[in-house]
Every structure is written in C-alpha cells, then in structure tokens.
Design a protein around this motif. Structure first.
Motif, mmCIF file in Angstrom:
data_model
loop_
_atom_site.group_PDB
_atom_site.id
_atom_site.type_symbol
_atom_site.label_atom_id
_atom_site.label_comp_id
_atom_site.label_asym_id
_atom_site.label_seq_id
_atom_site.Cartn_x
_atom_site.Cartn_y
_atom_site.Cartn_z
ATOM 1 N N ALA A 306 0.826 -1.210 0.000
ATOM 2 C CA ALA A 306 0.000 0.000 0.000
ATOM 3 C C ALA A 306 0.853 1.250 0.000
ATOM 4 O O ALA A 306 0.371 2.343 -0.313
ATOM 5 C CB ALA A 306 -0.923 0.000 1.215
ATOM 6 N N GLU A 307 2.131 1.103 0.346
ATOM 7 C CA GLU A 307 3.078 2.207 0.309
ATOM 8 C C GLU A 307 4.433 1.645 -0.102
ATOM 9 O O GLU A 307 4.620 0.425 -0.120
ATOM 10 C CB GLU A 307 3.165 2.889 1.676
ATOM 11 C CG GLU A 307 3.539 1.963 2.804
ATOM 12 C CD GLU A 307 3.473 2.639 4.152
ATOM 13 O OE1 GLU A 307 4.175 2.182 5.067
ATOM 14 O OE2 GLU A 307 2.716 3.617 4.294
ATOM 15 N N PRO A 308 5.384 2.493 -0.487
ATOM 16 C CA PRO A 308 6.689 2.004 -0.929
ATOM 17 C C PRO A 308 7.312 1.051 0.091
ATOM 18 O O PRO A 308 7.286 1.289 1.297
ATOM 19 C CB PRO A 308 7.515 3.286 -1.067
ATOM 20 C CG PRO A 308 6.504 4.327 -1.397
ATOM 21 C CD PRO A 308 5.288 3.969 -0.605
ATOM 22 N N ALA A 309 7.877 -0.048 -0.416
ATOM 23 C CA ALA A 309 8.448 -1.091 0.442
ATOM 24 C C ALA A 309 9.864 -1.445 -0.007
ATOM 25 O O ALA A 309 10.280 -1.104 -1.111
ATOM 26 C CB ALA A 309 7.559 -2.334 0.413
ATOM 27 N N TYR A 310 10.574 -2.130 0.862
ATOM 28 C CA TYR A 310 11.918 -2.650 0.577
ATOM 29 C C TYR A 310 12.893 -1.546 0.166
ATOM 30 O O TYR A 310 13.595 -1.651 -0.836
ATOM 31 C CB TYR A 310 11.857 -3.742 -0.497
ATOM 32 C CG TYR A 310 11.004 -4.918 -0.102
ATOM 33 C CD1 TYR A 310 11.392 -5.753 0.936
ATOM 34 C CD2 TYR A 310 9.804 -5.194 -0.758
ATOM 35 C CE1 TYR A 310 10.592 -6.838 1.321
ATOM 36 C CE2 TYR A 310 9.006 -6.272 -0.388
ATOM 37 C CZ TYR A 310 9.417 -7.093 0.648
ATOM 38 O OH TYR A 310 8.639 -8.159 1.025
ATOM 39 N N ALA A 311 12.926 -0.476 0.956
ATOM 40 C CA ALA A 311 13.891 0.599 0.700
ATOM 41 C C ALA A 311 15.284 0.162 1.112
ATOM 42 O O ALA A 311 15.471 -0.543 2.107
ATOM 43 C CB ALA A 311 13.486 1.857 1.474
ATOM 44 N N ASN A 312 16.276 0.549 0.314
ATOM 45 C CA ASN A 312 17.688 0.321 0.625
ATOM 46 C C ASN A 312 18.015 -1.159 0.794
ATOM 47 O O ASN A 312 18.746 -1.557 1.699
ATOM 48 C CB ASN A 312 18.096 1.102 1.879
ATOM 49 C CG ASN A 312 17.876 2.586 1.723
ATOM 50 O OD1 ASN A 312 18.147 3.153 0.666
ATOM 51 N ND2 ASN A 312 17.347 3.227 2.754
ATOM 52 N N ASP A 313 17.459 -1.973 -0.080
ATOM 53 C CA ASP A 313 17.801 -3.390 -0.166
ATOM 54 C C ASP A 313 18.457 -3.642 -1.518
ATOM 55 O O ASP A 313 18.740 -2.707 -2.279
ATOM 56 C CB ASP A 313 16.543 -4.257 -0.004
ATOM 57 C CG ASP A 313 16.078 -4.350 1.441
ATOM 58 O OD1 ASP A 313 16.935 -4.473 2.332
ATOM 59 O OD2 ASP A 313 14.856 -4.312 1.678
ATOM 60 N N THR A 314 18.675 -4.895 -1.830
ATOM 61 C CA THR A 314 19.181 -5.298 -3.147
ATOM 62 C C THR A 314 18.155 -6.236 -3.772
ATOM 63 O O THR A 314 17.538 -7.039 -3.061
ATOM 64 C CB THR A 314 20.544 -5.987 -3.030
ATOM 65 O OG1 THR A 314 21.495 -5.047 -2.516
ATOM 66 C CG2 THR A 314 21.034 -6.478 -4.390
ATOM 67 N N CYS A 315 17.946 -6.119 -5.073
ATOM 68 C CA CYS A 315 16.898 -6.916 -5.701
ATOM 69 C C CYS A 315 17.347 -7.505 -7.035
ATOM 70 O O CYS A 315 18.251 -6.991 -7.690
ATOM 71 C CB CYS A 315 15.634 -6.084 -5.915
ATOM 72 S SG CYS A 315 15.814 -4.758 -7.134
ATOM 73 N N LEU A 316 16.699 -8.583 -7.391
ATOM 74 C CA LEU A 316 16.785 -9.183 -8.728
ATOM 75 C C LEU A 316 15.400 -9.083 -9.342
ATOM 76 O O LEU A 316 14.418 -9.508 -8.722
ATOM 77 C CB LEU A 316 17.213 -10.649 -8.629
ATOM 78 C CG LEU A 316 17.202 -11.444 -9.936
ATOM 79 C CD1 LEU A 316 18.343 -11.009 -10.847
ATOM 80 C CD2 LEU A 316 17.302 -12.945 -9.657
ATOM 81 N N ILE A 317 15.297 -8.485 -10.522
ATOM 82 C CA ILE A 317 14.010 -8.341 -11.204
ATOM 83 C C ILE A 317 14.106 -8.962 -12.587
ATOM 84 O O ILE A 317 15.041 -8.673 -13.337
ATOM 85 C CB ILE A 317 13.604 -6.857 -11.344
ATOM 86 C CG1 ILE A 317 13.694 -6.128 -10.000
ATOM 87 C CG2 ILE A 317 12.191 -6.745 -11.887
ATOM 88 C CD1 ILE A 317 13.406 -4.640 -10.090
ATOM 89 N N LEU A 318 13.152 -9.808 -12.917
ATOM 90 C CA LEU A 318 13.068 -10.411 -14.248
ATOM 91 C C LEU A 318 11.775 -9.955 -14.905
ATOM 92 O O LEU A 318 10.743 -9.836 -14.237
ATOM 93 C CB LEU A 318 13.051 -11.944 -14.172
ATOM 94 C CG LEU A 318 14.063 -12.650 -13.276
ATOM 95 C CD1 LEU A 318 13.912 -14.160 -13.434
ATOM 96 C CD2 LEU A 318 15.471 -12.231 -13.601
#
Length: 415
Positions: A306-318
């Motif tokens: 419902a609001e921005p999440a996972y700030a200042n993490d590392t991600c893999l997006i496909l």
C-alpha cells in the motif's frame, strides 16, 4: 566524535575527530555504510584527529575494507595520528590494505571483458547510461504458458515442467520442481540461469529457492507465465555516479526498448533499491473455484504494498515489456500505466543490501552474490499503482545492472 564528509571527484573523504571506540563505532559504521549505499565505492578516511582506536574501531575498518574489495572499490587511510598509526601497525592492518590494493590493480582483473565493448554515457529515454554490447545481433525466443486460472481445481490444473539452465528466464505462477501434486504451493515465481525463486502460495511467509550445483540444473513447474531463451544483447549500467537520483522502473524499461530497437524486450535487473511497489499471491490459484480476482475476496488472496516497500535493499528483477503486444502475449502482460501502450510482466526477489560493483559485471557473478546471505526478504509481482490520489506509484532503483535483448514470442505452451 565529529564526522564530516566531502565528495572529491568520485572519492568520498571522511574526517573523524575524537575517539574511535565502542561508544562511537556504530555511528562511524553507519556513516561508512551510508557512504557506500550512496554510490561512493572509493573512500579516503582521515584519522589525523583521532586520538584513540579500540578493537571495535578496528573491526569497523576491517569490515569496510572487505566490503569495498568485494565490489572493486578502494579504501585508504590518510595521515593517521601517531597513536592510531601504532595500533594499526601492531594489529597488521596495513597488510590488509596492501592485499586490498594488490587485488584492485588492473593487471589482476576479476571480470572477463573479452566479449564486451562499451559505449560511455549513452543517452536513452532522456537519461544517461553506460552501455556494454555483449552479443551483437542476439535475439531471444519467447513462449507463453497459459492456464484458465479463473476456475482451476487441483485436479484440473497441470504444471508445465521447465528446466532452468543458462540463458533461460521464467516468470509466472508456479512451484519449484515439476511434481503436479505440489500444485497447491503455486505462487509468484522467477527463475534465471540456474537460480529459481518462489513465494509458495500455501506458505507466503517463507520464500524458497533452488540454485544450480555442478551438473544439476533446477526445474520449475509453471501454471502460467512466460519462458524466454537466448543470450542478452546489451548490459546497461545506471547510477554509476555517486549520489545519483534513483530512476523509475519505467525509465529503465524505456531505455531497454530503445537500446534494443525492438517492440518486445526481455530483461534482468540486479540493483540497489530506493523502494519497490507490487503485490504477491497469498493463496494458490487452484484453491478456489471462484474468480481469483473477485472483490472483496481478492483482499485475502493478494498482498499489496500500500506504500513504498523494501527501501535500501538489493533486488533481482526479471521481466518482459512489449509495445502493443499481440493477443497471445497480452494474456500474460499488464499495462505499465493507465492509457499506456506499453505492457509488462515483472517479478522481483529482495535480499539484504549489498553494494553492486561499478563497471562491467557478469550475470552469473550477480546471481551468486544475490544468494550469498541465504536470506530472501520478499518476492513481488511489480506494478505501477497509479490510482488518482491514493496510488503508491512505481518502483525506483538507485543503481545497478540491466541485461536486455529483443525477444520474439513465436509459440504457445498450454498447461
């Protein structure tokens, strides 16, 4: 203790004044972490005004040294005070710095650049990027996996078994392995080149994964989604300049379309997050004979950010993005924004923050690094929540790598 920072070119100079002991080690550590997270991989630490250095302070310096070494950065100590210099000498810290410097020398490259050429600072979609040409002329091939998920039962649904070797990308709803008896576990799934990650529909609190070991290649079972095979044509690096503003996911995808010169593109992003926006199934599609997206039951079946999440993490997006996709492909894509002719399907996996090496990086290296902590914070189907007045917007990424290639969807695989 006083801590001051100043950016000098691409090197961040940090001056400490006072005692670097247990009482101040956390504050100094946080400053150094924020500096790396802000994109500065070259750090000069001025210890001329530090009167005392304890074991806690030494540990902070050692952790920073190893962290920067892992991403090809640099670290140097400027004019340590006599007391600090003596302590560093006694504990052998200079040997660690010397080892760090030797590893960073150009004659000992950690990345194979033989098959890549670079065009510096190419402007794409009104932003500046570094673009590496990896496999000139490469075009990938795509497959649509379909299921009528609106009225599935466990007996009627069938999984499509898909091995995930090198140069294979899979996104959709599925499970690890291809045993049809596990179909009740089907949830958000992403897989690329020997790594498969899922958020089980029957246990969304515990993401799971499989990673290739020696000759053993993971296999996934897909209810519906997309499979793409082939090599990536380009590597696009973004956020290379320290303190660069984060970019919208849509900006990155428009850059991928432009650099590939195609109406449909497959892509992988490995990046540091500003925040992500998305949803995740908390229930497998086969657990109800009703329309999965029926309101209000959808509230229990999907978890929304419902609001921005996972700030200042590392991600893999496909993902896959296409302009005005044909009918078959459109069943697996959604508009990137209201009224847009661009359609997207994208899944993200989030892990604890780890800085990303600048310059040329290779996908296998990034996949190995992604799972080095053996911790997955979350799995999301990314979307743009552009509802007037209440929407959370779209995902923003600070810096990272985007691999992309044109893709042609020629076949349909039915489950």
């Amino acid at each position: 203790m006083e801590i001051t920072t100043q950016l000098d070119g691409d090197e961040m100079r940090i001056e400490l004044r006072g005692r670097l002991d247990a009482a101040w080690s956390n504050s100094v550590s946080k400053t150094l972490e924020d500096t790396v997270q802000g994109g500065s991989h070259r750090i000069a630490l001025d210890l001329s005004q530090v009167s005392y250095l304890s074991s806690a302070g030494i540990r902070v310096l050692a952790i920073l040294t190893k962290s920067l070494k892992a991403i090809g950065g640099s670290f140097r100590i400027i004019n340590p005070s006599p007391n600090v210099s003596e302590v560093l000498k006694l504990v052998g810290f200079q040997q660690l710095l010397d080892s760090f410097s030797d590893a960073a020398k150009p004659n000992k490259p950690e990345i194979n650049t033989q098959h890549a050429t670079l065009s510096k600072h190419k402007k794409l979609a009104e932003n500046d990027f570094d673009v590496y040409d990896l496999n000139v002329g490469s075009v990938q091939h795509g497959f649509v996996i379909k299921n009528n998920h609106k009225k599935l039962t466990a007996n009627e649904a069938q999984l499509v078994a898909i091995p995930v070797p090198e140069n294979t990308l899979v996104i959709g709803q599925g499970v690890l392995g291809a045993d049809n008896s596990t179909i009740s576990r089907a949830g958000e799934l992403l897989a690329i080149s020997g790594l498969a990650i899922t958020l089980p529909g029957d246990d969304p609190a515990h993401p799971d994964w499989m990673q290739q070991e020696a000759d053993w290649v993971p296999e996934v079972g897909l209810l519906h989604g997309l499979k793409v095979t082939g090599k990536f044509r380009h590597l696009v690096k973004f956020g290379e300049i320290p303190e660069s503003p984060p970019l919208r996911l849509s900006e990155l995808l428009n850059a991928a379309l432009e650099v590939c010169g195609s109406e449909a593109v497959s892509w992988v992003i490995f990046a540091e997050t500003a925040h992500l926006i998305g949803a995740a199934a908390q229930q497998s599609f086969d657990q109800s004979t009703e329309d999965f997206f029926e309101f209000p039951a959808i509230r229990e079946r999907l978890l929304f950010t419902a609001e921005p999440a996972y700030a200042n993490d590392t991600c893999l997006i496909l993902g896959v993005i296409a302009r005005n996709p044909h009918e078959q492909l459109a069943t697996q894509l959604r508009p990137i924004a209201n009224g847009s002719d661009l359609f997207m399907h994208a899944h993200a996996c989030v892990v604890p923050f780890s800085p990303i090496r600048k310059g040329l990086v290779e996908l296998p290296e990034c996949l190995e690094k992604l799972m080095s902590t053996q911790t997955i914070r979350g799995v999301l189907h990314l979307l743009n929540d552009d509802r007037d007045g209440v929407g959370a917007g779209e995902s923003f990424l600070r810096r990272g790598a985007l691999w992309c290639a044109p893709v042609i969807f020629e076949e349909e695989m039915s489950a």
